[in-house]
Design an enzyme around this catalytic site. Structure first.
Site, PDB file in Angstrom:
ATOM      1  CG  HIS A 167      -2.052   0.986   1.108  1.00 57.34           C
ATOM      2  ND1 HIS A 167      -1.864   2.342   1.080  1.00 57.34           N
ATOM      3  CD2 HIS A 167      -3.395   0.783   1.005  1.00 57.34           C
ATOM      4  CE1 HIS A 167      -3.045   2.944   0.968  1.00 57.34           C
ATOM      5  NE2 HIS A 167      -3.986   2.028   0.913  1.00 57.34           N
ATOM      6  CG  ASP A 198      -7.890  -3.398  -1.435  1.00 58.97           C
ATOM      7  OD1 ASP A 198      -8.974  -2.949  -1.029  1.00 58.97           O
ATOM      8  OD2 ASP A 198      -6.986  -2.686  -1.894  1.00 58.97           O
TER       9      ASP A 198
END
Lengths: 384, 384
Positions: free
Chosen positions: B266, B320
């Protein structure tokens, strides 16, 4: 981290070759062509191609693009049925944002972007551009009939974008002079560097969202009264003045109260907005041809009064002042002015979408955090 | 003029007290409350209030807000009929952007902003927030039935947002454990500083566009595969691996090709995303309770292989990765993952919309112009 500048004023948010403003010299140019040249010689179809492709199209390419736009005017009946379920009281900009967002389901072709990679396929970008640009005017015109309880008018292939739009809106053969004015208005509103709606298109586009999602985001942003809604307000302002004789006193009263006078001044220009000068000329021609109507008459009186009081401060009627009056004179309902702005600006939005894809990086700016320090536990109800 | 920074990375685009990320220490906090505290003790309803109002609600205020949300779940039948005219092949994010843009026509109340002045009326802002936040989950669930040819399920007032969403999606009494996980997922995804969709909401909101237009713009932006679409891709990636035994070889192959591995790493965090740690714990609990399914099994094998190869580089499974697996395990269709993200993030978007209105300035950044010098005439066809 840089310091926060409200509205990001003066902060460069992109590199762009699409348009250029010199606010001190009153210049607006698309791809290097001053707006005066385009308004006089070009058409909306050609100007859209110029904005999208970066150069003036050759005759055969323009002809092909024009034919593609004509062939893509029809709108599927399920879109019409969706619109029939929307409340007649809905603002046309709400209908437009919702309809364009739905268009991607009816006219897909976004497979190119869904892999998460930047699309280098210009055919794809071109096809999507045609699908959207061709249908925007018809969707705006359709709503005018549907909200009044009538079936919309089918598009015609033998008319230009401006002519077909007026035809679909009115249901009658468009007046050639009105068609010429509408075409020029579409040219004049097509692009204006990085305003809020164009910026929203860049931000949406940078996630590789579909162009329908991107244009829908831009429409929603344009709908705000600080952005696209100004020309709507000009006409109701003029109507509230009531008669030309009242204009001077009305203006003095507003200036004394430091109230906003819609259609005057522009953040980007310290001299007169070049688009306003062009539209002013058209308004004068229309006066000579059609005679002076009440709203025209009030507009001319207010302009004269304002020239004296505001001219020395560099505040002139802007593009919204004249476009609102011209549209009103053509019998177009006031709340359709911003959708017409959107029809035109879609050319610019799509050009920026394409430019963004060609050198994409997702927008993810930062913030100045002004909140509390970290808490170390969840507060019980009695602690709140 | 400042130099252009692609994606405005590191450029402060707003002042905000809503959330805070420390990517080096793995901290995400809403209004000062670390996400771990909220995921363990709070509910989505309470977290939404915290985000919107800036502080933990007292018991009576929370109860009133919760009741308002329950009372505003019903959706008018014309919205349902509109959705019935949308193609069943449409992506749920397209349906959602279009439906939310239309919601303002059915549930207006935007009069406060149309005067062009910033609205100071907190009642108005609160009412609009309830109208949108209460209906988002139902609209997502409705589409699941409509696209399959069935009438949607009416909402229930006796369930939480998470419970009612699962009920409307499945048409059966929601499993309490699934409800708890869904509620935690909504808490975890509700806010994440100035990402692209939140930034689009700020830009749209700064023109004083209606909150429906603003949330619709944000949904369109979230729909891009570089932003909201990642957890959808995790499940198809895991399915393509086929079996746990293949995970290690599959990973080596991808790493050798420098291909993207969905659900890992990320941009904001150099250590493990704190939301991922929380979801990982939930996934483990679910494994113990429900047994290990095929996708779970592959996910665990890939995680183990990645730990060894990517862990030392600070690349871990992100939020996610786990949310996709959890939703799949609950039997939710893959293309509904991003709409669930949108349901949750609407709380953050609305909090940013409210914050923007409280100190508004329209976004109008500038550009670095890279186009041609001014032309002095219109080129004839033979000159092109």
């Amino acid at each position: 981290m840089s310091e926060f500048v409200p509205g990001l004023e003066g902060v460069a948010a992109t590199r762009s070759s699409i348009s250029y403003i010199d606010g001190e010299r009153g210049i607006l140019a698309y791809r290097g062509y001053p707006i005066e040249i385009l308004a006089r010689h070009s058409t909306f179809e050609e100007t859209a191609m110029l904005l999208l492709d970066g150069k003036m199209p050759r005759a055969d390419a323009l002809e092909e693009f024009d034919q593609q736009l004509r062939r893509n005017r029809r709108v599927k009946y399920n879109i019409r049925e969706m619109m029939k379920h929307m409340p007649g009281s809905g603002h046309p900009m709400e209908i437009l944002q919702s309809s364009i967002a739905s268009l991607g389901m009816f006219y897909p072709g976004n497979e190119c972007l869904t892999g998460g990679d930047v699309c280098e396929d210009l055919d794809y970008v071109h096809n999507m551009t045609v699908k959207i640009l061709a249908r925007m005017p018809g969707i705006v015109a359709m709503w005018e009939h549907i909200r009044n309880g009538y079936d919309p008018i089918e598009p015609r292939k033998d008319l230009s974008i401006a002519g077909n739009f007026l035809y679909m809106l009115k249901g009658e053969e468009p007046d050639p002079e009105y068609t010429r004015i509408m075409d020029a208005c579409l040219v004049l509103h097509a692009e204006h560097t990085i305003n809020a709606s164009t910026f929203a298109a860049l931000v949406s586009g940078s996630t590789l969202a579909s162009p329908y999602a991107v244009i829908s985001s831009a429409i929603g942003t344009l709908s705000g009264p600080l952005h696209g809604g100004a020309n709507e307000r000009v006409v109701s302002m003029l109507e509230s003045i009531g008669s030309p004789e009242n204009a001077k006193a009305w203006l003095e009263q507003k200036l004394a109260k430091k109230a906003k006078i819609w259609g005057f001044g522009h953040r980007e220009y310290s001299v007169k907005d070049p688009r306003a000068t062009i539209l002013q000329g058209m308004m004068k021609e229309m006066c000579e041809r059609c005679g002076v109507s009440r709203v025209f008459d009030i507009a001319l009186a207010l302009e004269e009064a304002a020239e004296e009081r505001l001219g020395p401060k560099g505040v002139y009627p802007n593009v919204d002042y004249y476009s609102g009056i011209l549209y009103a004179e053509m019998g177009i309902p006031t709340d359709q002015f911003t959708p017409i702005f959107a029809i035109s600006r879609t050319a610019g939005w799509l050009a920026h979408w394409r430019e963004q894809l060609s050198d994409n990086r997702i927008y993810r700016p930062t913030q100045v955090y002004t909140g509390p320090e970290l808490y170390d536990h969840y507060p019980s109800m009695s602690e709140r």
